[in-house]
Write an enzyme that holds these catalytic residues in place. Sequence first.
Site, PDB file in Angstrom:
ATOM      1  N   TYR A   1      -7.114   1.758   6.448  1.00 55.86           N
ATOM      2  CA  TYR A   1      -6.126   0.734   6.099  1.00 55.86           C
ATOM      3  C   TYR A   1      -5.935  -0.355   7.154  1.00 55.86           C
ATOM      4  O   TYR A   1      -5.154  -1.268   6.967  1.00 55.86           O
ATOM      5  CB  TYR A   1      -4.785   1.335   5.706  1.00 55.86           C
ATOM      6  CG  TYR A   1      -4.181   2.346   6.665  1.00 55.86           C
ATOM      7  CD1 TYR A   1      -3.877   2.000   7.967  1.00 55.86           C
ATOM      8  CD2 TYR A   1      -3.885   3.638   6.232  1.00 55.86           C
ATOM      9  CE1 TYR A   1      -3.309   2.916   8.827  1.00 55.86           C
ATOM     10  CE2 TYR A   1      -3.317   4.570   7.091  1.00 55.86           C
ATOM     11  CZ  TYR A   1      -3.038   4.209   8.394  1.00 55.86           C
ATOM     12  OH  TYR A   1      -2.479   5.112   9.247  1.00 55.86           O
TER      13      TYR A   1
ATOM     14  N   CYS B   1      38.138  19.181  26.737  1.00 52.43           N
ATOM     15  CA  CYS B   1      36.678  19.305  26.718  1.00 52.43           C
ATOM     16  C   CYS B   1      36.302  20.779  26.535  1.00 52.43           C
ATOM     17  O   CYS B   1      36.797  21.630  27.284  1.00 52.43           O
ATOM     18  CB  CYS B   1      36.099  18.782  28.030  1.00 52.43           C
ATOM     19  SG  CYS B   1      34.352  19.184  28.249  1.00 52.43           S
TER      20      CYS B   1
ATOM     21  N   CYS C   1      35.035  13.270  27.379  1.00 50.23           N
ATOM     22  CA  CYS C   1      35.628  14.203  28.329  1.00 50.23           C
ATOM     23  C   CYS C   1      35.902  13.388  29.588  1.00 50.23           C
ATOM     24  O   CYS C   1      35.042  12.654  30.065  1.00 50.23           O
ATOM     25  CB  CYS C   1      34.641  15.322  28.616  1.00 50.23           C
ATOM     26  SG  CYS C   1      34.907  16.116  30.200  1.00 50.23           S
TER      27      CYS C   1
ATOM     28  N   ASP D   1       1.166  10.293   3.723  1.00 52.04           N
ATOM     29  CA  ASP D   1       1.843  11.226   4.624  1.00 52.04           C
ATOM     30  C   ASP D   1       0.812  12.173   5.235  1.00 52.04           C
ATOM     31  O   ASP D   1       0.690  13.327   4.846  1.00 52.04           O
ATOM     32  CB  ASP D   1       2.901  12.008   3.849  1.00 52.04           C
ATOM     33  CG  ASP D   1       3.880  12.690   4.774  1.00 52.04           C
ATOM     34  OD1 ASP D   1       3.800  12.457   6.000  1.00 52.04           O
ATOM     35  OD2 ASP D   1       4.709  13.465   4.277  1.00 52.04           O
TER      36      ASP D   1
ATOM     37  N   CYS E   1      32.652  17.981  35.173  1.00 55.17           N
ATOM     38  CA  CYS E   1      32.281  18.667  33.942  1.00 55.17           C
ATOM     39  C   CYS E   1      30.817  19.085  34.033  1.00 55.17           C
ATOM     40  O   CYS E   1      29.927  18.238  34.104  1.00 55.17           O
ATOM     41  CB  CYS E   1      32.495  17.744  32.747  1.00 55.17           C
ATOM     42  SG  CYS E   1      31.929  18.467  31.207  1.00 55.17           S
TER      43      CYS E   1
ATOM     44  N   LYS F   1       2.312   4.567   1.476  1.00 57.54           N
ATOM     45  CA  LYS F   1       2.383   5.089   2.839  1.00 57.54           C
ATOM     46  C   LYS F   1       1.969   6.556   2.782  1.00 57.54           C
ATOM     47  O   LYS F   1       2.708   7.410   2.282  1.00 57.54           O
ATOM     48  CB  LYS F   1       3.798   4.946   3.406  1.00 57.54           C
ATOM     49  CG  LYS F   1       3.867   5.386   4.856  1.00 57.54           C
ATOM     50  CD  LYS F   1       5.153   4.951   5.509  1.00 57.54           C
ATOM     51  CE  LYS F   1       5.151   5.158   6.995  1.00 57.54           C
ATOM     52  NZ  LYS F   1       4.874   6.515   7.436  1.00 57.54           N
TER      53      LYS F   1
ATOM     54  N   GLU G   1       0.840  -1.205   0.000  1.00 56.82           N
ATOM     55  CA  GLU G   1       0.000   0.000   0.000  1.00 56.82           C
ATOM     56  C   GLU G   1       0.869   1.248   0.000  1.00 56.82           C
ATOM     57  O   GLU G   1       1.971   1.221   0.546  1.00 56.82           O
ATOM     58  CB  GLU G   1      -0.857   0.031   1.291  1.00 56.82           C
ATOM     59  CG  GLU G   1      -1.638  -1.228   1.542  1.00 56.82           C
ATOM     60  CD  GLU G   1      -2.397  -1.203   2.882  1.00 56.82           C
ATOM     61  OE1 GLU G   1      -2.280  -0.206   3.626  1.00 56.82           O
ATOM     62  OE2 GLU G   1      -3.097  -2.190   3.154  1.00 56.82           O
TER      63      GLU G   1
ATOM     64  N   CYS H   1      34.626  21.937  30.143  1.00 54.00           N
ATOM     65  CA  CYS H   1      35.348  22.000  31.422  1.00 54.00           C
ATOM     66  C   CYS H   1      36.866  21.978  31.256  1.00 54.00           C
ATOM     67  O   CYS H   1      37.599  22.136  32.231  1.00 54.00           O
ATOM     68  CB  CYS H   1      34.906  20.862  32.338  1.00 54.00           C
ATOM     69  SG  CYS H   1      35.517  19.259  31.823  1.00 54.00           S
TER      70      CYS H   1
ATOM     71  N   LYS I   1      10.549   3.277   3.114  1.00 52.18           N
ATOM     72  CA  LYS I   1      10.600   4.713   2.865  1.00 52.18           C
ATOM     73  C   LYS I   1      11.306   5.040   1.556  1.00 52.18           C
ATOM     74  O   LYS I   1      12.275   4.381   1.188  1.00 52.18           O
ATOM     75  CB  LYS I   1      11.352   5.405   4.012  1.00 52.18           C
ATOM     76  CG  LYS I   1      10.652   5.346   5.352  1.00 52.18           C
ATOM     77  CD  LYS I   1       9.421   6.226   5.347  1.00 52.18           C
ATOM     78  CE  LYS I   1       8.959   6.611   6.727  1.00 52.18           C
ATOM     79  NZ  LYS I   1       9.811   7.513   7.447  1.00 52.18           N
TER      80      LYS I   1
HETATM   81  S1  IVH Z   1      -0.709   0.439   8.907  1.00 48.87           S
HETATM   82  C1  IVH Z   1       0.057  -1.402  13.216  1.00 48.87           C
HETATM   83  N1  IVH Z   1      -0.862   1.457   6.504  1.00 48.87           N
HETATM   84  O1  IVH Z   1       2.415   5.146   9.042  1.00 48.87           O
HETATM   85  C2  IVH Z   1       0.424  -0.366  12.206  1.00 48.87           C
HETATM   86  N2  IVH Z   1       0.031   2.826   8.226  1.00 48.87           N
HETATM   87  O2  IVH Z   1       4.800   4.417  10.776  1.00 48.87           O
HETATM   88  C3  IVH Z   1      -0.744   0.149  11.485  1.00 48.87           C
HETATM   89  N3  IVH Z   1       0.622   5.079   7.504  1.00 48.87           N
HETATM   90  O3  IVH Z   1       1.076   5.593  12.234  1.00 48.87           O
HETATM   91  C4  IVH Z   1      -0.380   1.133  10.451  1.00 48.87           C
HETATM   92  N4  IVH Z   1       0.025   4.855   5.410  1.00 48.87           N
HETATM   93  O4  IVH Z   1      -0.004   6.913  10.332  1.00 48.87           O
HETATM   94  C5  IVH Z   1      -0.488   1.675   7.769  1.00 48.87           C
HETATM   95  N5  IVH Z   1      -1.113   2.227   4.324  1.00 48.87           N
HETATM   96  C6  IVH Z   1      -0.738   2.439   5.584  1.00 48.87           C
HETATM   97  C7  IVH Z   1      -0.222   3.673   6.017  1.00 48.87           C
HETATM   98  C8  IVH Z   1       0.174   3.824   7.355  1.00 48.87           C
HETATM   99  C9  IVH Z   1       0.519   5.686   6.307  1.00 48.87           C
HETATM  100  C10 IVH Z   1       1.177   5.720   8.713  1.00 48.87           C
HETATM  101  C11 IVH Z   1       0.322   5.603   9.948  1.00 48.87           C
HETATM  102  C12 IVH Z   1       1.205   4.984  10.992  1.00 48.87           C
HETATM  103  C13 IVH Z   1       2.565   5.204  10.428  1.00 48.87           C
HETATM  104  C14 IVH Z   1       3.483   4.085  10.893  1.00 48.87           C
END
Ligand code: IVH
Length: 701
Positions: free
Chosen positions: A242, A424, A442, A129, A448, A127, A125, A427, A330
């Site tokens: 999600y 240091c 140090c 933001d 210190c 991620k 999926e 100190c 990431k």
């Molecule tokens: S699943 C148990 N799915 O990423 C974990 N998280 O670093 C459930 N996030 O706090 C999270 N897209 O805010 C999940 N497709 C996605 C996501 C997602 C963004 C964020 C979410 C979470 C953070 C984790």
Amino acid sequence: MTQTPVDLLTELEAAAELAALAKTMAESDRAYYQDDAPVMTDAEYDALKRRNEAIEKRFPHLIRPDSPSQRVGAKASDDFEKVVHGVPMLSLANIFSDEEIYEFIDRIRRFLGLSETERLDFMAEPKLDGLSFSALYVNGVFVRGATRGDGAIGEDITENLKAIKDLPLKLQGRDLSGSDIPERLEIRGEVFMNKADFFTLNEQQQQSGKKVFANPRNAAAGSLRQLDPAITEKRRLSLFGYTFGEVSEEKWTTHAEFLNRIREWGFPVNPENRLCSSAEEIVAYFKDLGERRSGLAYDIDGAVYKVNRRDYQERLGFVARSPRWATAHKFPAEQAQTVLKNIRVQVGRTGVLTPVADLEPVNVGGVMVSHATLHNEDEIKRKDIRINDHVIVQRAGDVIPQIVRVVLEKRPVDSEPFVFPDKCPVCGSHVVRDEDQAAQRCSGGLVCPAQAVEKLKHFVSRDALNIEGFGAKNTQFFFERGWIKTAGDIFELEKNHGSEIRKLEGWGDKSADNLFASIRKVRNGADLDKFLFALGIPQIGQATARLLAAHYLNMTDLLSQIDQAQDPSSEAYQELIAIESIGTVVAQELLDFFEEEHNRVEVARLRTLMTIRDFEPLSQSDHPLAGKTVVFTGTLPTLTRSEAKAKALAIGAKVAGSVSKKTDFVILGADAGSKAKKAQELGVSVLSEEDFIALCNNQKQ
Ligand code: IVH
């Protein structure tokens, strides 16, 4: 310093001053929040903030994206009701490369004991933001919305979520009665602002002289956490579901099925999600997503991969605060070029010297960066980083910005290598280099001031004794006045300096009362593991402190055992290094700490000033296996070793590697060798895997 009144500023002067203010305040924020070393008082900071606001009010078109007025408060607002999450809202572990995808999958296969050929699907999926939310439906009707908060407690944003058009107020079941919808269902997902809506909002804000937001995420956060939901409604927010939290009856066996269900019921689900059945498919998904990233309607910062089968997810469970069955991948870090103006050397709580680079502020992927960590002397030498060099800075997620490399073509002709101090900077004590370690320290110890004050800040900090309201700033302040020198002084602060504190400017009785109440709260009972961590012993982090506490159970036993362990041929020493994750290096730090006379004196003083609670093995203490020591041996018929271990730890049992008098149960698999024999000799109870699972599932006896 005399200031030109805001009314008399020319546009040019205003722009220059706003730029300078943004820079100074960013540096101050950084010093305060990240380096724990404030560079100005609250009053000075507030004065700058007011000046900034006044100039911005007169010249709204000059508002900078990095202006301090554009920040969204990260602190939980007290104005929303609190919501306790029935199921904690956890975060995800991160990976950064394709190789780690393979490692992630291998790890899961090993944990589940799946062969190469057995099917293992993942949902991939985007991620998103944005900000995570929880939406609780009872009989299909939306009843409560919450933010994540700290994962355990969030804020009630029911009205704000209602103001988001994407959120169904009622789930539409297959039939009129909605019998296919669980009675209670908490859908979790992300609220975000589309890029187009973000630009429109910022245009409107600018035209009406209001603050513009630095990025869609801040805009979404600022819009969602509005006390007036009418404002949330005006700003177009979107959301996708999600995952789920609480559920009365799980009517799905895979994550894909869950997503399909909620989509059918009218809850928005990201159409970019894809089911993948191999590492190669996941790698291709990530590559494709990266290529299409800028064309998507919303900001994403990577991908998330989740094991599809729910029964596998259950078996995999959680490590610390993240599920073992999912990970975030990431996108590579954002980079930018700037000039390194200076290298400062900071002294931390254990005396380690950390060089920090002061940079010409530069925008790195939407965030202004003016400092970067240089780690240690070797790092500076290896990258040959010099003052006045042009450098490439990189930022990834929330980590501290780093210098990737120097742009040698732009190096000034008169440039000289950086000379790391041999004294240091605080100190003046000699700097020593630990054997086999890159760190320089140090040698001043408590002499210190930098070390002493950093130790105190650590002692009161959230993960340590968590003395609320004490904070880094007050610690520094009281330390500078000589009111606290060592940790014990904190508990005598009220007695020795209470009346002076009450008279301090900007304090008053109320804030002083609050502070003394939080000190008293901690004085009346602190957990053993928190106390051990708070002592700030090198190498003893939170996890190790917990292991030590779980092993020795109370301070008296711990101290007497450590005393005995000073002799490396003793049984106590063997016992110490047999504790999981404690090797000889960590053990030595611990022994050194408790051998030092001034540490012994301080710990003894603390024990008279405060109550240190004995260690309580996990919450399920009434579980028959809680606090018991178990040893696994041989091949178990269904559980893999990691799975069995995780199961035991989850219910508060301790897992040891070898059988001794202290072992309570040995769980015997096929082809068990000497451990089975030893168990028999010592008369330790022996269980089969079946017995063990039955015991694990038996909540109470
Ligand atoms: S699943 C148990 N799915 O990423 C974990 N998280 O670093 C459930 N996030 O706090 C999270 N897209 O805010 C999940 N497709 C996605 C996501 C997602 C963004 C964020 C979410 C979470 C953070 C984790």
